[in-house]
Design a protein around this motif. Structure first.
Motif, PDB file in Angstrom:
ATOM      1  N   GLN A  77      45.291  72.351   3.054  1.00  0.00           N
ATOM      2  CA  GLN A  77      45.549  71.409   4.133  1.00  0.00           C
ATOM      3  C   GLN A  77      46.039  72.176   5.343  1.00  0.00           C
ATOM      4  OE1 GLN A  77      48.365  68.500   2.764  1.00  0.00           O
ATOM      5  NE2 GLN A  77      46.901  67.471   1.394  1.00  0.00           N
ATOM      6  N   LEU A  78      45.644  71.733   6.542  1.00  0.00           N
ATOM      7  CA  LEU A  78      46.050  72.368   7.796  1.00  0.00           C
ATOM      8  C   LEU A  78      47.068  71.483   8.496  1.00  0.00           C
ATOM      9  CD1 LEU A  78      42.605  73.638   9.148  1.00  0.00           C
ATOM     10  CD2 LEU A  78      44.338  74.941   7.937  1.00  0.00           C
ATOM     11  N   THR A  79      48.191  72.051   8.881  1.00  0.00           N
ATOM     12  CA  THR A  79      49.242  71.344   9.596  1.00  0.00           C
ATOM     13  C   THR A  79      49.693  72.170  10.783  1.00  0.00           C
ATOM     14  OG1 THR A  79      50.967  72.299   8.175  1.00  0.00           O
ATOM     15  CG2 THR A  79      50.032  70.171   7.503  1.00  0.00           C
ATOM     16  N   ASN A  80      50.530  71.563  11.620  1.00  0.00           N
ATOM     17  CA  ASN A  80      51.094  72.246  12.793  1.00  0.00           C
ATOM     18  C   ASN A  80      49.996  72.772  13.705  1.00  0.00           C
ATOM     19  OD1 ASN A  80      53.034  73.209  14.534  1.00  0.00           O
ATOM     20  ND2 ASN A  80      53.445  75.074  13.361  1.00  0.00           N
ATOM     21  N   GLY A  81      48.998  71.918  13.945  1.00  0.00           N
ATOM     22  CA  GLY A  81      47.924  72.317  14.847  1.00  0.00           C
ATOM     23  C   GLY A  81      47.059  73.434  14.304  1.00  0.00           C
ATOM     24  N   GLY A  82      46.943  73.558  12.997  1.00  0.00           N
ATOM     25  CA  GLY A  82      46.122  74.611  12.407  1.00  0.00           C
ATOM     26  C   GLY A  82      46.837  75.932  12.240  1.00  0.00           C
ATOM     27  N   GLN A  83      48.126  76.003  12.572  1.00  0.00           N
ATOM     28  CA  GLN A  83      48.858  77.253  12.452  1.00  0.00           C
ATOM     29  C   GLN A  83      49.512  77.427  11.075  1.00  0.00           C
ATOM     30  OE1 GLN A  83      51.653  77.548  15.651  1.00  0.00           O
ATOM     31  NE2 GLN A  83      50.093  77.938  17.195  1.00  0.00           N
ATOM     32  N   THR A  84      49.597  76.345  10.311  1.00  0.00           N
ATOM     33  CA  THR A  84      50.183  76.400   8.974  1.00  0.00           C
ATOM     34  C   THR A  84      49.146  75.937   7.965  1.00  0.00           C
ATOM     35  OG1 THR A  84      52.380  75.964   9.879  1.00  0.00           O
ATOM     36  CG2 THR A  84      52.068  75.629   7.510  1.00  0.00           C
ATOM     37  N   ILE A  85      48.970  76.708   6.889  1.00  0.00           N
ATOM     38  CA  ILE A  85      48.011  76.391   5.833  1.00  0.00           C
ATOM     39  C   ILE A  85      48.802  76.046   4.579  1.00  0.00           C
ATOM     40  CG2 ILE A  85      46.125  77.253   4.418  1.00  0.00           C
ATOM     41  CD1 ILE A  85      45.284  79.025   6.703  1.00  0.00           C
TER      42      ILE A  85
END
Length: 538
Positions: A77-85
């Motif tokens: 899953q991608l969170t924080n605008g794609g900066q965290t996986i």
């Protein structure tokens, strides 16, 4: 085992068939709701718990890691605008080790990790460049770990050292900070970043650090960081002091003239200059013996005619009245007394009151000329007014504009009324729901009681009909036996014997069967009973 399962299923089917149409619909709805709820609960419980694999990733690293996870079949899953996986929690450490072996994320190969790749043949210039890059990378990581900072870039300008130069140029630094869309870098955070960078580089002063935001605005440059930060801090301290004094005076005036009939404004001029005064005093004690003491005596004896005298103008001896035969003598005493020295250093703390101005406005509708002087004296004593330093106070009685207060009071009353109506409506709604539930329970109880009463009457009617039918059959059987001559006359009057016992047992068995049919199929039994009664009446 099979017979038991069949019996249970048959019992369930018979119970369901004995329900009314409304009960059947509610049973079907309950079964469907439990099935759907169980499905969603099982789906939710089967989902894995996700944990961060990497945070604050560059777009290139995030793309490479996502491709690698997709190829390995690992959900993410991608969170924080794609900066965290995010990956399943039980696969975090295994995937980190696997991706680290593949050189991902590549941007993590910064900071002091660059120094691990230096070989023996690395030149001194490359060593200095790698050290500067490593230092910039470590500062990037440190600044990005601050709250509200999304990305950062640090550039250092470290001049080369020259042993033959008398003066050495100082290093400088520039920092570019990108904050989150909903965050804003405060002045305290800007100062923290400036001092952090200055303390991390040898010889770098905070005045040589330039901090710029991602929007292009300069947050601090040269000595503006310390000046702006100090100014902002002083302004906040002054406002806090004024607010504290205003609140204290307003509370006191509310007790005198009532709430809403006075207004206070305090303006303070605080002295934030920090001064240091050094005073030295020399102290001598006469009772203390001298450190050193000397005595010098000079004696002259002669017999000249002129004698000893004093030379006057033009080297002409002036008579002194001294007898030449008596001679000349003098003595000198020198004492070095012990002298103590006291040094006193006084530092004035910043934030002292330099000037204070207080303005008090009273509502002319409630204030009179008699208590204005008392109020002025009370306020002066409360704030510690000092006219010698230029403090001033003004107390005036003026008519207050209460239109806004009246509107606010009306709005507050309307809001309270609306809230009370909403509470009343909520209570009525809750009461209506409770009454409806109670009414439904009463109706269900009444219907159940009526149904049970009908069943009992139906069972009694069926029992009576059965008894009548059995008596009729018994009478017909007795008549047939009497016609054959095989039955004694006393048996017809008072029947007893094994045949009657068999008849009674059969009657009880049939009654039990009929009772079971009445419990499971009341409608069909009622129809049969109505048919029997119709046949008898016809």
């Amino acid at each position: 085992m099979r017979d038991r399962i069949t019996a249970v299923l048959r019992r369930v089917v018979d119970t369901f068939q004995s329900f009314t149409p409304g009960q059947k619909a509610m049973s079907v709805f309950a079964v469907l709701a439990l099935t759907v709820g169980g499905y969603f609960f099982a789906t939710w419980a089967a989902q894995p718990t996700y944990a961060p694999l990497f945070s604050n990733l560059a777009p290139a690293d995030a793309s490479s890691i996502v491709d690698k996870l997709t190829a390995d079949g690992v959900p993410y899953q991608l969170t924080n605008g794609g900066q965290t996986i995010m990956v399943p929690q039980d696969q975090v450490y295994a995937e980190r080790i696997k991706l680290s072996g593949a050189g991902l994320p590549a941007q993590s190969d910064t900071g002091y990790a660059l120094l691990d790749k230096q070989g023996v043949t690395t030149s001194d210039f490359m060593q200095q460049v790698n050290y500067q890059r490593a230092l910039e990378g470590e500062l990037n990581k440190t600044i990005k770990s601050m709250a509200g900072v999304q990305n950062a870039a640090v550039h250092l300008a470290i001049p080369a050292k020259d042993v033959f130069a008398d003066s050495q140029q100082k290093p400088t630094a520039s920092v570019l900070v990108q904050t989150a869309p909903s965050a804003k870098l405060s002045s305290a955070q800007a100062q923290a970043i400036v001092h952090l960078v200055a303390a991390s580089v040898p010889g770098l002063d905070s005045n040589g650090v330039t901090l710029v935001g991602a929007d292009g605005h300069v947050l601090s440059t040269d000595d503006s960081a310390g000046t702006d930060g100090a100014t902002d801090s002083r302004t906040q301290q002054t406002l806090a002091f004024e607010q504290r004094m205003t609140t204290s005076l307003q509370q006191m005036l509310d007790q005198v003239v009532g709430p809403g009939h006075s207004a206070v404004k305090v303006t303070a001029d605080l002295d934030y200059d920090q001064t240091q005064t050094t005073t030295q005093q020399y102290i001598s004690n006469p009772s203390t013996p001298p450190l050193a003491e000397s005595h010098k005596t000079e004696v002259y004896t002669g017999s000249g005619a002129a004698g000893a005298g004093v030379l006057g103008p033009d080297n002409i001896q002036v008579p002194t009245g001294v007898n030449p035969s008596s001679g000349y003598s003098s003595s000198t005493d020198t004492r070095n007394n012990a002298v103590g020295m006291m040094t006193e250093v006084r530092k004035s703390a910043p934030g002292s009151v330099r000037k204070l101005s207080v303005a008090v406005m009273l509502d002319s509708a409630t204030a009179n000329a008699g208590n204005q002087g008392q109020i002025q004296q009370l306020v002066s004593s409360a704030v510690g007014l000092d006219t010698t330093r230029g403090d001033s106070i003004a107390v005036s009685a003026l008519p207050f504009d209460k239109s806004v207060a009246n509107q606010n009071a009306k709005a507050l009353a309307d809001a309270n009324k609306a809230q009370q109506q909403a509470q009343l409506y909520s209570m009525l709604k809750t009461g209506g729901i409770v009454a409806a539930i109670v009414l439904l329970l009463v109706i269900a109880w009444w219907r159940s009681r009526r149904r049970n009463k009908g069943l009992r009457s139906l069972q009694a009617e069926i029992a009576r009909a059965n008894e009548e039918r059995l008596e009729l059959e018994l009478a017909e059987a007795r008549a047939a036996l009497e016609a054959d001559g095989g039955l004694d006359a006393r048996l017809a009057i008072a029947p007893s014997g094994p045949d009657d016992d068999v008849v009674v047992a059969e009657r009880e068995a049939r009654q039990q069967e009929i009772t079971a049919l009445v419990e499971h199929q009341p409608e069909e039994v009622a129809m049969v009973l109505r048919g029997w009664l119709a046949d008898r009446r016809s």
